[in-house]
Design a protein around this motif. Structure first.
Motif, PDB file in Angstrom:
ATOM      1  N   PHE A 138       0.861  -1.178   0.000  1.00  0.00           N
ATOM      2  CA  PHE A 138       0.000   0.000   0.000  1.00  0.00           C
ATOM      3  C   PHE A 138       0.897   1.227   0.000  1.00  0.00           C
ATOM      4  N   VAL A 139       0.557   2.214  -0.803  1.00  0.00           N
ATOM      5  CA  VAL A 139       1.305   3.468  -0.832  1.00  0.00           C
ATOM      6  C   VAL A 139       0.438   4.517  -0.142  1.00  0.00           C
ATOM      7  N   LEU A 140       0.945   5.037   0.966  1.00  0.00           N
ATOM      8  CA  LEU A 140       0.229   6.062   1.735  1.00  0.00           C
ATOM      9  C   LEU A 140       0.905   7.401   1.468  1.00  0.00           C
ATOM     10  N   HIS A 141       0.183   8.310   0.837  1.00  0.00           N
ATOM     11  CA  HIS A 141       0.736   9.620   0.497  1.00  0.00           C
ATOM     12  C   HIS A 141       0.585  10.588   1.670  1.00  0.00           C
ATOM     13  N   ASP A 142       1.493  11.527   1.746  1.00  0.00           N
ATOM     14  CA  ASP A 142       1.506  12.577   2.773  1.00  0.00           C
ATOM     15  C   ASP A 142       1.592  12.008   4.183  1.00  0.00           C
ATOM     16  N   GLU A 143       2.372  10.952   4.354  1.00  0.00           N
ATOM     17  CA  GLU A 143       2.577  10.342   5.670  1.00  0.00           C
ATOM     18  C   GLU A 143       4.061  10.099   5.900  1.00  0.00           C
ATOM     19  N   ASP A 144       4.413   9.832   7.164  1.00  0.00           N
ATOM     20  CA  ASP A 144       5.815   9.602   7.505  1.00  0.00           C
ATOM     21  C   ASP A 144       5.910   8.535   8.593  1.00  0.00           C
ATOM     22  N   HIS A 145       7.038   8.528   9.309  1.00  0.00           N
ATOM     23  CA  HIS A 145       7.277   7.500  10.323  1.00  0.00           C
ATOM     24  C   HIS A 145       6.232   7.515  11.446  1.00  0.00           C
ATOM     25  N   THR A 146       5.616   8.650  11.709  1.00  0.00           N
ATOM     26  CA  THR A 146       4.641   8.733  12.794  1.00  0.00           C
ATOM     27  C   THR A 146       3.521   7.718  12.587  1.00  0.00           C
ATOM     28  N   LEU A 147       2.931   7.722  11.418  1.00  0.00           N
ATOM     29  CA  LEU A 147       1.881   6.750  11.127  1.00  0.00           C
ATOM     30  C   LEU A 147       2.475   5.386  10.806  1.00  0.00           C
ATOM     31  N   GLY A 148       3.555   5.357  10.046  1.00  0.00           N
ATOM     32  CA  GLY A 148       4.132   4.099   9.596  1.00  0.00           C
ATOM     33  C   GLY A 148       4.486   3.156  10.732  1.00  0.00           C
ATOM     34  N   ASN A 149       5.219   3.639  11.714  1.00  0.00           N
ATOM     35  CA  ASN A 149       5.652   2.774  12.804  1.00  0.00           C
ATOM     36  C   ASN A 149       4.491   2.379  13.713  1.00  0.00           C
ATOM     37  N   SER A 150       3.605   3.307  13.994  1.00  0.00           N
ATOM     38  CA  SER A 150       2.447   3.008  14.850  1.00  0.00           C
ATOM     39  C   SER A 150       1.527   1.987  14.197  1.00  0.00           C
ATOM     40  N   LEU A 151       1.266   2.179  12.916  1.00  0.00           N
ATOM     41  CA  LEU A 151       0.387   1.259  12.197  1.00  0.00           C
ATOM     42  C   LEU A 151       1.037  -0.115  12.053  1.00  0.00           C
ATOM     43  N   ARG A 152       2.330  -0.154  11.781  1.00  0.00           N
ATOM     44  CA  ARG A 152       3.042  -1.430  11.683  1.00  0.00           C
ATOM     45  C   ARG A 152       2.925  -2.205  12.986  1.00  0.00           C
ATOM     46  N   TYR A 153       3.078  -1.513  14.110  1.00  0.00           N
ATOM     47  CA  TYR A 153       2.954  -2.166  15.417  1.00  0.00           C
ATOM     48  C   TYR A 153       1.562  -2.759  15.602  1.00  0.00           C
ATOM     49  N   MET A 154       0.528  -1.991  15.285  1.00  0.00           N
ATOM     50  CA  MET A 154      -0.852  -2.461  15.469  1.00  0.00           C
ATOM     51  C   MET A 154      -1.144  -3.658  14.558  1.00  0.00           C
TER      52      MET A 154
END
Length: 114
Positions: free
Chosen positions: A26-42
């Motif tokens: 999935f390619v998430l535009h206008d996002e960075d590590h804040t969402l990436g790491n939190s979402l990966r954990y969940m």
């Protein structure tokens, strides 16, 4: 590519030809590590997920390539949806708890000291 005045999609799904639904980027535009790491954990807390990871293609680009691989024939969109919902619930809980403590603090400050 989006023309002028058109909004680009926030989320794109990239899947190799012939690949199953359980292996998707999935390619998430206008996002960075804040969402990436939190979402990966969940998402990694889900039993049916074999792999979940993300990369940021380049520091000057604000997009994430988010890879999910599942087992048991479960589509990768399901853990993504569940992870986003769970992350929203956690953020709402943190916000509610914080607001309650701020209100308690303000009430204590308004009371006269004995």
């Amino acid at each position: 590519m989006a023309g002028e005045g058109e909004k680009k999609p926030v989320l794109e799904m990239v899947q190799a030809d012939g690949a199953d639904e359980g292996c998707v980027t999935f390619v998430l535009h206008d996002e960075d590590h804040t969402l990436g790491n939190s979402l990966r954990y969940m998402i990694m807390k889900t039993v049916d997920v074999d792999f979940c990871g993300y990369t940021i293609t380049h520091p000057s680009e604000s997009k994430i390539n988010f890879r999910i691989q599942t087992r048991g024939g479960i589509p990768a969109t399901e853990p993504l949806r569940r992870g986003l919902n769970d992350l929203t619930d956690v953020c709402q809980h943190v916000l509610n708890t914080f607001q309650a403590r701020v209100n308690e603090f303000k009430e204590r400050q308004e009371q006269p000291m004995e």
